[in-house]
Design an enzyme around this catalytic site. Sequence first.
Site, PDB file in Angstrom:
ATOM      1  N   ASP A   1      -9.861  24.775 -14.714  1.00 35.03           N
ATOM      2  CA  ASP A   1      -8.469  24.432 -14.391  1.00 35.03           C
ATOM      3  C   ASP A   1      -7.920  23.567 -15.530  1.00 35.03           C
ATOM      4  O   ASP A   1      -8.557  22.611 -15.963  1.00 35.03           O
ATOM      5  CB  ASP A   1      -8.424  23.666 -13.067  1.00 35.03           C
ATOM      6  CG  ASP A   1      -7.009  23.577 -12.508  1.00 35.03           C
ATOM      7  OD1 ASP A   1      -6.785  24.078 -11.397  1.00 35.03           O
ATOM      8  OD2 ASP A   1      -6.123  23.002 -13.182  1.00 35.03           O
ATOM      9  N   ILE A   2      -6.736  23.927 -16.009  1.00 34.42           N
ATOM     10  CA  ILE A   2      -6.168  23.228 -17.174  1.00 34.42           C
ATOM     11  C   ILE A   2      -5.689  21.813 -16.817  1.00 34.42           C
ATOM     12  O   ILE A   2      -5.560  20.954 -17.693  1.00 34.42           O
ATOM     13  CB  ILE A   2      -5.028  24.078 -17.788  1.00 34.42           C
ATOM     14  CG1 ILE A   2      -4.825  23.764 -19.263  1.00 34.42           C
ATOM     15  CG2 ILE A   2      -3.727  23.930 -17.027  1.00 34.42           C
ATOM     16  CD1 ILE A   2      -3.923  24.761 -19.984  1.00 34.42           C
TER      17      ILE A   2
ATOM     18  N   HIS B   1      -6.555  32.507  -5.578  1.00 33.80           N
ATOM     19  CA  HIS B   1      -7.634  31.840  -6.325  1.00 33.80           C
ATOM     20  C   HIS B   1      -8.287  30.786  -5.449  1.00 33.80           C
ATOM     21  O   HIS B   1      -7.678  30.282  -4.508  1.00 33.80           O
ATOM     22  CB  HIS B   1      -7.114  31.212  -7.620  1.00 33.80           C
ATOM     23  CG  HIS B   1      -5.957  30.287  -7.419  1.00 33.80           C
ATOM     24  ND1 HIS B   1      -4.669  30.758  -7.284  1.00 33.80           N
ATOM     25  CD2 HIS B   1      -5.882  28.947  -7.293  1.00 33.80           C
ATOM     26  CE1 HIS B   1      -3.852  29.723  -7.103  1.00 33.80           C
ATOM     27  NE2 HIS B   1      -4.562  28.615  -7.092  1.00 33.80           N
ATOM     28  N   PHE B   2      -9.511  30.437  -5.810  1.00 32.20           N
ATOM     29  CA  PHE B   2     -10.289  29.416  -5.112  1.00 32.20           C
ATOM     30  C   PHE B   2     -10.542  28.263  -6.074  1.00 32.20           C
ATOM     31  O   PHE B   2     -10.918  28.487  -7.220  1.00 32.20           O
ATOM     32  CB  PHE B   2     -11.632  30.006  -4.636  1.00 32.20           C
ATOM     33  CG  PHE B   2     -11.461  31.038  -3.552  1.00 32.20           C
ATOM     34  CD1 PHE B   2     -11.010  32.319  -3.861  1.00 32.20           C
ATOM     35  CD2 PHE B   2     -11.745  30.737  -2.233  1.00 32.20           C
ATOM     36  CE1 PHE B   2     -10.833  33.273  -2.859  1.00 32.20           C
ATOM     37  CE2 PHE B   2     -11.576  31.682  -1.231  1.00 32.20           C
ATOM     38  CZ  PHE B   2     -11.116  32.944  -1.540  1.00 32.20           C
ATOM     39  N   HIS B   3     -10.321  27.043  -5.574  1.00 33.64           N
ATOM     40  CA  HIS B   3     -10.589  25.846  -6.368  1.00 33.64           C
ATOM     41  C   HIS B   3     -12.009  25.356  -6.090  1.00 33.64           C
ATOM     42  O   HIS B   3     -12.411  25.260  -4.924  1.00 33.64           O
ATOM     43  CB  HIS B   3      -9.654  24.702  -5.965  1.00 33.64           C
ATOM     44  CG  HIS B   3      -8.213  24.926  -6.297  1.00 33.64           C
ATOM     45  ND1 HIS B   3      -7.627  24.408  -7.426  1.00 33.64           N
ATOM     46  CD2 HIS B   3      -7.230  25.596  -5.651  1.00 33.64           C
ATOM     47  CE1 HIS B   3      -6.335  24.735  -7.446  1.00 33.64           C
ATOM     48  NE2 HIS B   3      -6.075  25.465  -6.379  1.00 33.64           N
TER      49      HIS B   3
HETATM   50  P1  5GP Z   1      -2.526  26.301  -6.741  1.00 33.60           P
HETATM   51  O1  5GP Z   1      -1.564  25.176  -6.659  1.00 33.60           O
HETATM   52  O2  5GP Z   1      -1.767  27.576  -6.911  1.00 33.60           O
HETATM   53  O3  5GP Z   1      -3.523  26.337  -5.625  1.00 33.60           O
HETATM   54  O4  5GP Z   1      -3.390  26.033  -8.030  1.00 33.60           O
HETATM   55  C1  5GP Z   1      -3.055  26.455  -9.291  1.00 33.60           C
HETATM   56  C2  5GP Z   1      -3.989  25.744 -10.239  1.00 33.60           C
HETATM   57  O5  5GP Z   1      -3.869  26.372 -11.495  1.00 33.60           O
HETATM   58  C3  5GP Z   1      -3.654  24.263 -10.445  1.00 33.60           C
HETATM   59  O6  5GP Z   1      -4.796  23.484 -10.147  1.00 33.60           O
HETATM   60  C4  5GP Z   1      -3.255  24.175 -11.902  1.00 33.60           C
HETATM   61  O7  5GP Z   1      -3.700  22.987 -12.508  1.00 33.60           O
HETATM   62  C5  5GP Z   1      -3.895  25.409 -12.506  1.00 33.60           C
HETATM   63  N1  5GP Z   1      -3.177  25.994 -13.620  1.00 33.60           N
HETATM   64  C6  5GP Z   1      -1.835  26.160 -13.735  1.00 33.60           C
HETATM   65  N2  5GP Z   1      -1.536  26.782 -14.895  1.00 33.60           N
HETATM   66  C7  5GP Z   1      -2.729  27.023 -15.517  1.00 33.60           C
HETATM   67  C8  5GP Z   1      -3.065  27.650 -16.758  1.00 33.60           C
HETATM   68  O8  5GP Z   1      -2.243  28.101 -17.526  1.00 33.60           O
HETATM   69  N3  5GP Z   1      -4.391  27.705 -17.055  1.00 33.60           N
HETATM   70  C9  5GP Z   1      -5.349  27.206 -16.235  1.00 33.60           C
HETATM   71  N4  5GP Z   1      -6.616  27.328 -16.648  1.00 33.60           N
HETATM   72  N5  5GP Z   1      -5.064  26.611 -15.063  1.00 33.60           N
HETATM   73  C10 5GP Z   1      -3.771  26.526 -14.706  1.00 33.60           C
END
Ligand code: 5GP
Length: 145
Positions: A35-36, A104-106
């Site tokens: 995660d970035i 996606h899964f964290h």
């Molecule tokens: P969500 O909020 O959709 O559950 O999580 C999205 C995740 O993607 C966040 O934790 C965010 O930091 C990560 N993220 C957003 N943009 C990018 C990117 O361009 N590259 C990567 N590797 N992670 C990203």
Amino acid sequence: MQAEYDNQNIFARILRGELPCFKIYEDADTIAFMDIMPQTDGHALVVPKEQAVDLFGLSEAGAAAAIKSTQRVARAVREAFQPDGMVITQFNGVAAGQTVPHIHFHIVPRYADQPIRGHAREQQDMAVLKEHAERVIAALAKLPA
Ligand code: 5GP
């Protein structure tokens, strides 16, 4: 009702190789990368290749593949970072905190002495992310098949 899939979302673009990522794992059905904006050191994401916005739009086969990869990558993250605990999350819909509309899964390691950082807030230094990815890749290579 299924949410409509936007094939220009950031993970779709990473999956097509249009945008870079620190990839740690890939198989026929899933990819995983760091995660970035990690909430803790070692925060990784497992992304099914299937075009689904959320868990409700994912096929059963896709869900099975995703949880299998999540378990495998989580094992490697645990080995690489030796956290005190680990949170696995998956958000469905903006109201639930989803910011990228591709399922996606964290995988978020937790350390007893470190507070969690904000969700999708602060971009990590690329050299640090690269080193973290290398650690997970090395741990994955040592896992039994
Ligand atoms: P969500 O909020 O959709 O559950 O999580 C999205 C995740 O993607 C966040 O934790 C965010 O930091 C990560 N993220 C957003 N943009 C990018 C990117 O361009 N590259 C990567 N590797 N992670 C990203």
